[in-house]
Design a protein around this motif. Structure first.
Motif, PDB file in Angstrom:
ATOM      1  N   GLN A  24      39.486  25.782  85.959  1.00  0.00           N
ATOM      2  CA  GLN A  24      40.722  26.344  86.617  1.00  0.00           C
ATOM      3  C   GLN A  24      40.792  27.383  86.221  1.00  0.00           C
ATOM      4  O   GLN A  24      40.939  27.962  84.982  1.00  0.00           O
ATOM      5  CB  GLN A  24      41.639  25.137  86.541  1.00  0.00           C
ATOM      6  CG  GLN A  24      41.575  23.893  86.815  1.00  0.00           C
ATOM      7  CD  GLN A  24      41.308  23.623  88.363  1.00  0.00           C
ATOM      8  OE1 GLN A  24      41.950  24.427  89.255  1.00  0.00           O
ATOM      9  NE2 GLN A  24      40.524  22.809  88.627  1.00  0.00           N
ATOM     10  N   LYS A  35      51.805  27.926  82.448  1.00  0.00           N
ATOM     11  CA  LYS A  35      50.807  27.336  81.429  1.00  0.00           C
ATOM     12  C   LYS A  35      50.824  27.537  80.212  1.00  0.00           C
ATOM     13  O   LYS A  35      50.740  26.726  79.603  1.00  0.00           O
ATOM     14  CB  LYS A  35      49.249  27.334  82.152  1.00  0.00           C
ATOM     15  CG  LYS A  35      49.091  27.058  83.673  1.00  0.00           C
ATOM     16  CD  LYS A  35      49.599  25.265  83.703  1.00  0.00           C
ATOM     17  CE  LYS A  35      48.473  24.655  82.956  1.00  0.00           C
ATOM     18  NZ  LYS A  35      48.580  23.203  83.386  1.00  0.00           N
ATOM     19  N   TYR A  67      41.307  27.232  82.225  1.00  0.00           N
ATOM     20  CA  TYR A  67      41.399  25.967  81.530  1.00  0.00           C
ATOM     21  C   TYR A  67      40.603  24.830  82.175  1.00  0.00           C
ATOM     22  O   TYR A  67      40.500  24.736  83.502  1.00  0.00           O
ATOM     23  CB  TYR A  67      42.829  25.633  81.553  1.00  0.00           C
ATOM     24  CG  TYR A  67      43.699  25.301  82.702  1.00  0.00           C
ATOM     25  CD1 TYR A  67      43.872  24.177  83.375  1.00  0.00           C
ATOM     26  CD2 TYR A  67      44.115  26.507  83.177  1.00  0.00           C
ATOM     27  CE1 TYR A  67      44.450  24.139  84.493  1.00  0.00           C
ATOM     28  CE2 TYR A  67      44.806  26.351  84.613  1.00  0.00           C
ATOM     29  CZ  TYR A  67      45.160  25.273  85.129  1.00  0.00           C
ATOM     30  OH  TYR A  67      45.594  25.005  86.191  1.00  0.00           O
ATOM     31  N   GLU A  69      40.488  20.529  82.955  1.00  0.00           N
ATOM     32  CA  GLU A  69      41.361  19.404  83.183  1.00  0.00           C
ATOM     33  C   GLU A  69      40.658  18.289  82.867  1.00  0.00           C
ATOM     34  O   GLU A  69      39.464  17.995  83.441  1.00  0.00           O
ATOM     35  CB  GLU A  69      42.055  19.415  84.636  1.00  0.00           C
ATOM     36  CG  GLU A  69      42.996  20.514  84.713  1.00  0.00           C
ATOM     37  CD  GLU A  69      43.557  20.308  86.210  1.00  0.00           C
ATOM     38  OE1 GLU A  69      44.738  20.976  86.452  1.00  0.00           O
ATOM     39  OE2 GLU A  69      42.825  19.960  87.089  1.00  0.00           O
ATOM     40  N   ASN A  74      44.287  13.887  85.194  1.00  0.00           N
ATOM     41  CA  ASN A  74      43.917  15.301  84.899  1.00  0.00           C
ATOM     42  C   ASN A  74      45.284  15.992  84.013  1.00  0.00           C
ATOM     43  O   ASN A  74      45.480  17.207  84.556  1.00  0.00           O
ATOM     44  CB  ASN A  74      43.663  16.078  86.122  1.00  0.00           C
ATOM     45  CG  ASN A  74      42.176  15.901  86.669  1.00  0.00           C
ATOM     46  OD1 ASN A  74      41.278  15.585  85.904  1.00  0.00           O
ATOM     47  ND2 ASN A  74      42.057  15.652  87.664  1.00  0.00           N
ATOM     48  N   THR A  75      45.941  15.369  83.217  1.00  0.00           N
ATOM     49  CA  THR A  75      47.129  15.721  82.531  1.00  0.00           C
ATOM     50  C   THR A  75      46.813  16.477  81.225  1.00  0.00           C
ATOM     51  O   THR A  75      47.769  17.054  80.729  1.00  0.00           O
ATOM     52  CB  THR A  75      48.006  14.764  82.429  1.00  0.00           C
ATOM     53  OG1 THR A  75      47.378  13.588  81.536  1.00  0.00           O
ATOM     54  CG2 THR A  75      48.781  14.025  83.710  1.00  0.00           C
ATOM     55  N   ASN A  77      44.494  18.975  78.974  1.00  0.00           N
ATOM     56  CA  ASN A  77      43.729  20.490  79.171  1.00  0.00           C
ATOM     57  C   ASN A  77      43.040  20.854  78.044  1.00  0.00           C
ATOM     58  O   ASN A  77      43.304  20.607  76.721  1.00  0.00           O
ATOM     59  CB  ASN A  77      44.763  21.578  79.565  1.00  0.00           C
ATOM     60  CG  ASN A  77      45.375  21.453  80.606  1.00  0.00           C
ATOM     61  OD1 ASN A  77      46.785  22.003  80.866  1.00  0.00           O
ATOM     62  ND2 ASN A  77      44.961  20.775  81.712  1.00  0.00           N
TER      63      ASN A  77
END
Length: 266
Positions: A24, A35, A67, A69, A74-75, A77
């Protein structure tokens, strides 16, 4: 005297963990700031753009390129950082956060110094302790209480796995720990009876981890048994400053668990 790290950019000195594929990217500056603050890497008005990547003998400046996930929703990183020579590598947010501390990498030296201070069994006692022993009716061969430093030295012998492993543990309490990076207390979860589950299980004892947003959703309570995946490192829990007694840990917790995932209550 402060440690001066040489400015080294040779690639062969750094162990790179390359991204597995696409990752990402930040949508804009606001997304980046959101973030970075979520990961606890900056608390200032002007969000930091450069960070230190430290090893035992050197440090290098890096930027956060993006980053990855992972996890069921997908919580979780993994950061993708870029070195000044263009190399990319992955790192957990908590680990990069730890690297920003001036004490990072010094714990091994402190432990070694503690071990050197351990009293030798061949050292003769002084006259004063002998006199006190006689008054109390104790013989020179009477068993002495165990030295907490010896326990600490014994604890450091645990060989920690480098990769991510599976854990079981009991929630002991919630505590406040001083964060040297943003100069405020962070809430942490203290775990007891921590065991690394593998063919030959490893009993760790006490450990701690950040009370992240993901863990808060689990609504953990002291006394609950849990299991999860994570990476464990040798890092003592810093004591909080000016906190109530219920948020103070009175026992040493020398191990930290980074990015616990797949957490299940047993």
């Amino acid at each position: 005297m402060a440690i001066i790290y040489p400015h080294i950019e040779e690639s062969n000195l750094t162990h790179y963990i390359f991204p597995k594929g696409e990752y990402q990217l930040f949508q804009n500056d606001n997304h980046y700031a959101e973030k970075v603050r979520e990961w606890g890497l900056s608390s200032t008005k002007e969000v930091k753009k450069k960070f230190w990547y430290k090893d035992k003998t050197y440090q290098r400046l890096v930027t956060i390129k993006g980053y990855e996930e992972f996890g069921v929703s997908n919580t979780f990183n993994t950061l993708v950082i870029e070195f000044q020579d263009g190399h990319l590598s992955c790192i957990f947010p908590d680990y990069l956060k730890d690297m920003q501390s001036s004490n990072f990498g010094k714990e091994d030296k402190v432990n070694k110094a503690d071990a050197e201070e351990l009293p030798s069994s061949s050292t003769p006692p002084t006259e004063k302790p002998k006199a006190e022993s006689t008054k109390k009716g104790m013989s020179d061969t009477a068993p002495q209480p165990s030295d907490p430093k010896s326990k600490k030295a014994e604890q450091t012998k645990i060989e920690l796995p480098v990769e991510k492993v599976h854990f079981t543990a009991t929630v002991k309490q919630f505590a406040l720990s001083w964060n040297h990076f943003n100069e405020e207390n962070d809430e942490v979860v203290v775990l007891d009876q921590v065991q690394i589950e593998q063919e030959n299980p490893i009993d760790v004892g006490l450990a701690w981890c950040s009370h992240s947003k993901t863990l808060k959703k689990m609504e953990l309570q002291p006394g609950e048994r849990i299991e999860f995946d994570g990476k464990i490192v040798k890092k003592k829990l810093p004591k909080g400053k000016e906190v109530e007694e219920e948020f103070v840990l009175n026992e040493p917790a020398s191990f930290k668990i980074n990015n616990p995932s797949k957490l299940v209550k047993k």
